[in-house]
Design a protein around this motif. Structure first.
Motif, PDB file in Angstrom:
ATOM      1  N   LEU A  10      34.917  37.231  25.292  1.00  0.00           N
ATOM      2  CA  LEU A  10      35.591  38.326  24.592  1.00  0.00           C
ATOM      3  C   LEU A  10      36.699  38.920  25.452  1.00  0.00           C
ATOM      4  N   ALA A  11      36.446  39.074  26.755  1.00  0.00           N
ATOM      5  CA  ALA A  11      37.475  39.605  27.660  1.00  0.00           C
ATOM      6  C   ALA A  11      38.680  38.674  27.687  1.00  0.00           C
ATOM      7  N   ALA A  12      38.429  37.345  27.776  1.00  0.00           N
ATOM      8  CA  ALA A  12      39.526  36.388  27.790  1.00  0.00           C
ATOM      9  C   ALA A  12      40.280  36.383  26.461  1.00  0.00           C
ATOM     10  N   LEU A  13      39.553  36.540  25.357  1.00  0.00           N
ATOM     11  CA  LEU A  13      40.191  36.547  24.046  1.00  0.00           C
ATOM     12  C   LEU A  13      41.089  37.768  23.873  1.00  0.00           C
ATOM     13  N   MET A  14      40.629  38.922  24.324  1.00  0.00           N
ATOM     14  CA  MET A  14      41.439  40.141  24.214  1.00  0.00           C
ATOM     15  C   MET A  14      42.704  40.025  25.051  1.00  0.00           C
ATOM     16  N   ALA A  15      42.571  39.492  26.288  1.00  0.00           N
ATOM     17  CA  ALA A  15      43.752  39.331  27.137  1.00  0.00           C
ATOM     18  C   ALA A  15      44.708  38.309  26.538  1.00  0.00           C
ATOM     19  N   SER A  16      44.166  37.219  25.972  1.00  0.00           N
ATOM     20  CA  SER A  16      45.012  36.196  25.360  1.00  0.00           C
ATOM     21  C   SER A  16      45.721  36.738  24.127  1.00  0.00           C
ATOM     22  N   THR A  17      45.047  37.594  23.380  1.00  0.00           N
ATOM     23  CA  THR A  17      45.674  38.213  22.208  1.00  0.00           C
ATOM     24  C   THR A  17      46.868  39.068  22.621  1.00  0.00           C
ATOM     25  N   ARG A  52      22.152  37.828  40.512  1.00  0.00           N
ATOM     26  CA  ARG A  52      21.597  38.854  41.372  1.00  0.00           C
ATOM     27  C   ARG A  52      22.723  39.698  41.941  1.00  0.00           C
ATOM     28  N   VAL A  53      22.339  40.892  42.385  1.00  0.00           N
ATOM     29  CA  VAL A  53      23.349  41.754  42.988  1.00  0.00           C
ATOM     30  C   VAL A  53      23.814  41.150  44.297  1.00  0.00           C
ATOM     31  N   GLY A  54      25.116  41.018  44.488  1.00  0.00           N
ATOM     32  CA  GLY A  54      25.659  40.466  45.717  1.00  0.00           C
ATOM     33  C   GLY A  54      27.113  40.092  45.555  1.00  0.00           C
ATOM     34  N   THR A  55      27.716  39.680  46.667  1.00  0.00           N
ATOM     35  CA  THR A  55      29.132  39.340  46.650  1.00  0.00           C
ATOM     36  C   THR A  55      29.388  37.925  46.180  1.00  0.00           C
ATOM     37  N   HIS A  56      28.343  37.082  46.121  1.00  0.00           N
ATOM     38  CA  HIS A  56      28.558  35.687  45.742  1.00  0.00           C
ATOM     39  C   HIS A  56      29.130  35.564  44.332  1.00  0.00           C
ATOM     40  N   GLU A  57      28.657  36.386  43.408  1.00  0.00           N
ATOM     41  CA  GLU A  57      29.162  36.262  42.046  1.00  0.00           C
ATOM     42  C   GLU A  57      30.633  36.671  41.960  1.00  0.00           C
ATOM     43  N   PHE A  58      31.066  37.608  42.804  1.00  0.00           N
ATOM     44  CA  PHE A  58      32.483  37.972  42.828  1.00  0.00           C
ATOM     45  C   PHE A  58      33.321  36.795  43.333  1.00  0.00           C
ATOM     46  N   ALA A  98      38.438  42.121  34.024  1.00  0.00           N
ATOM     47  CA  ALA A  98      37.411  42.514  33.060  1.00  0.00           C
ATOM     48  C   ALA A  98      36.055  41.913  33.427  1.00  0.00           C
ATOM     49  N   THR A  99      36.052  40.654  33.854  1.00  0.00           N
ATOM     50  CA  THR A  99      34.804  40.005  34.246  1.00  0.00           C
ATOM     51  C   THR A  99      34.207  40.662  35.486  1.00  0.00           C
ATOM     52  N   LEU A 100      35.067  40.968  36.471  1.00  0.00           N
ATOM     53  CA  LEU A 100      34.585  41.658  37.665  1.00  0.00           C
ATOM     54  C   LEU A 100      34.067  43.050  37.329  1.00  0.00           C
ATOM     55  N   LEU A 101      34.726  43.718  36.385  1.00  0.00           N
ATOM     56  CA  LEU A 101      34.274  45.052  35.973  1.00  0.00           C
ATOM     57  C   LEU A 101      32.883  44.974  35.359  1.00  0.00           C
ATOM     58  N   ARG A 106      27.186  46.360  36.254  1.00  0.00           N
ATOM     59  CA  ARG A 106      25.791  45.961  36.411  1.00  0.00           C
ATOM     60  C   ARG A 106      25.273  46.349  37.793  1.00  0.00           C
ATOM     61  N   HIS A 107      26.087  46.168  38.832  1.00  0.00           N
ATOM     62  CA  HIS A 107      25.687  46.565  40.182  1.00  0.00           C
ATOM     63  C   HIS A 107      25.391  48.060  40.224  1.00  0.00           C
ATOM     64  N   VAL A 108      26.283  48.860  39.646  1.00  0.00           N
ATOM     65  CA  VAL A 108      26.106  50.313  39.663  1.00  0.00           C
ATOM     66  C   VAL A 108      24.840  50.709  38.918  1.00  0.00           C
ATOM     67  N   ARG A 109      24.573  50.044  37.798  1.00  0.00           N
ATOM     68  CA  ARG A 109      23.370  50.361  37.024  1.00  0.00           C
ATOM     69  C   ARG A 109      22.111  50.075  37.823  1.00  0.00           C
ATOM     70  N   ILE A 110      22.093  48.952  38.553  1.00  0.00           N
ATOM     71  CA  ILE A 110      20.911  48.624  39.348  1.00  0.00           C
ATOM     72  C   ILE A 110      20.760  49.602  40.506  1.00  0.00           C
TER      73      ILE A 110
END
Length: 451
Positions: A10-17, A52-58, A98-101, A106-110
């Motif tokens: 959805l994030a990619a679609l909105m940016a592409s639009t 999981r929470v961490g820098t690897h997913e970034f 948007a993906t990083l956000l 999610r990190h902040v929520r945990i």
């Protein structure tokens, strides 16, 4: 993982639009959303353990962005008039942001303890009872790890009572692991080294878990080792774990020392009015000076005078002997009492909010202390520690804040305080300092162990 894939698409679609409305080219509108999700999948960003929470997913998100640019460059090479590379370079920063956000939220929520749904990974621990209990205790202290331990399977199930923490189910022995995975619906099994769990058991367990859709995680023999210090090195076809030496030389720490002094000097200027008010309150509350001076052991065993706001009556040292039986650390060198009668009314307030520590900024400015490091101990308490422990603690400057201060402070057992101090010394990095500083305000507000 479907919710993450849908939100990324959805994030990619909105940016592409947005690009389509600006440039009127439909190719990016059609190609970018699936390309973005596919590139994230190639980087294994949708596997359960990658959430999981961490820098690897970034890092995976950034690598996925680079992969999309490569694909767009190839497409532009064959169709230069399509504008695909131009549109991708325009859209991709918005999509990646948007993906990083999404992952940051999610990190902040945990970290805040809010519900995160099924994205919190559940695991069963397999290994000796004592090692399992230590691991569970460590994970509970770090509530942002993204792991929930649902139960244990022990190589010594007879020792579970009194060792395994409450609210953790003991499913049985190693042979019951797969059944425990089915019953608990967990995503992973964490295997701890020890007798009764050899390589054959682990190989068989990995095959069985693969059929159940669960992953097998192997804990290292050494606890409290930062992931950055570990690397898998193939030797003669065998994957050996290489442990890098800790960073203890002065040169890498020069930027840390300069930053410490600049921040401490700025903090003194900003907090000077508050410190003057506290000094007046201390003097009005009980007879004696506003500042408490005490000898502490610093880097290399060199003693220095630590400054704090006085929180006790002037005869506190003389009354120490009569209160020795209340020492929560027994007959060791460390001395701490819950509801210490020597603490003044203003002193109790200052201790709860750690305001008595503010004059230590002067120690930081003069280079005797750091903003982050092991807690500075008096000479008698330092001498009470084993020689090797004392030597390692004194390899770095003591700190205003540290690992054990943000992990429970005085409520932690003595062995945990020592272990966390040593872990900081061995695993020091700028990132670790920043994480501790970020956790310090929360630890102060919670007031856990502040007495």
């Amino acid at each position: 993982m479907a919710p993450f894939m849908a939100m990324d698409a959805l994030a990619a679609l909105m940016a592409s639009t947005t690009a389509f409305l600006l440039f009127g080219r439909w190719l990016s509108l059609v190609a970018l959303p699936p390309a973005w999700v596919l590139s994230l999948a190639v980087q294994r960003a949708y596997e359960q353990h990658c959430l999981r929470v961490g820098t690897h997913e970034f890092r995976r998100v950034l690598r996925a962005a680079g992969l999309v640019v490569v694909w767009a460059s190839v497409a532009w090479w064959f169709a230069p008039g399509s504008g695909i590379l131009h549109d991708t370079l325009f859209v991709l920063p918005l999509t990646a942001a948007a993906t990083l956000l999404l992952r940051t939220v999610r990190h902040v929520r945990i970290r805040a303890g809010w519900p995160t749904g099924r994205s919190l990974e559940r695991a069963v621990v397999v290994g000796p009872a004592r090692s399992a209990a230590n691991l569970i205790s460590m994970l509970r202290r770090n509530g942002t790890c993204g792991l929930e331990i649902t139960g244990v399977c022990l190589t010594d199930p007879g020792r579970a009572d009194g060792v395994v923490p409450d609210r953790v189910t003991t499913f049985g022995g190693v042979a019951d692991t797969v059944d425990a995975v089915r019953r608990s619906g967990c995503d992973a099994v964490i295997a701890l080294p020890g007798p009764g769990l050899d390589t054959g058991d682990l190989r068989k367990l990995s095959w069985e878990l693969q059929a159940e859709g669960a992953e097998l995680l192997l804990a290292p023999l050494l606890a409290d080792v930062a992931a950055a210090r570990l690397a898998v090195t193939p030797v003669a076809g065998l994957p050996l774990m290489e442990l890098h030496a800790p960073v203890v030389s002065r040169l890498p720490r020069v930027p840390k020392e300069l930053t410490d002094r600049l921040i401490a000097a700025g903090g003194l200027v900003l907090l000077l009015p508050l410190m003057l008010v506290i000094a007046v309150l201390v003097r009005l509350d009980s007879p004696g000076p506003a500042l408490f001076k005490h000898r502490r052991v610093g880097q290399g065993g060199r003693e220095f005078t630590l400054l704090k706001f006085r929180t006790m009556y002037q005869d506190a040292e003389q009354r120490k002997a009569e209160l020795a039986s209340l020492n929560q650390y027994g007959e060791g060198g460390l001395f701490k009492i819950v509801d210490d009668p020597r603490v003044t009314r203003v002193g109790a307030f200052l201790r709860h909010w750690s305001l008595d520590e503010l004059p230590q900024l002067l120690n930081v400015v003069t280079g005797r202390m750091s903003l982050v490091g092991p807690r500075p101990l008096p000479p008698d308490e330092s001498c009470a520690l084993p020689e090797d422990v004392r030597r390692h603690r004194l390899m770095v400057k003591p700190g205003l804040s540290g690992l054990w201060q943000v992990s429970g402070r005085s409520e932690l057992p003595l062995e945990d305080r020592v272990r966390l101090d040593l872990s900081y010394v061995e695993n020091w990095s700028t990132g670790l300092d920043l994480r501790i500083l970020a956790k310090t305000p929360g630890a102060v507000i919670r007031g856990t162990g502040a007495y």
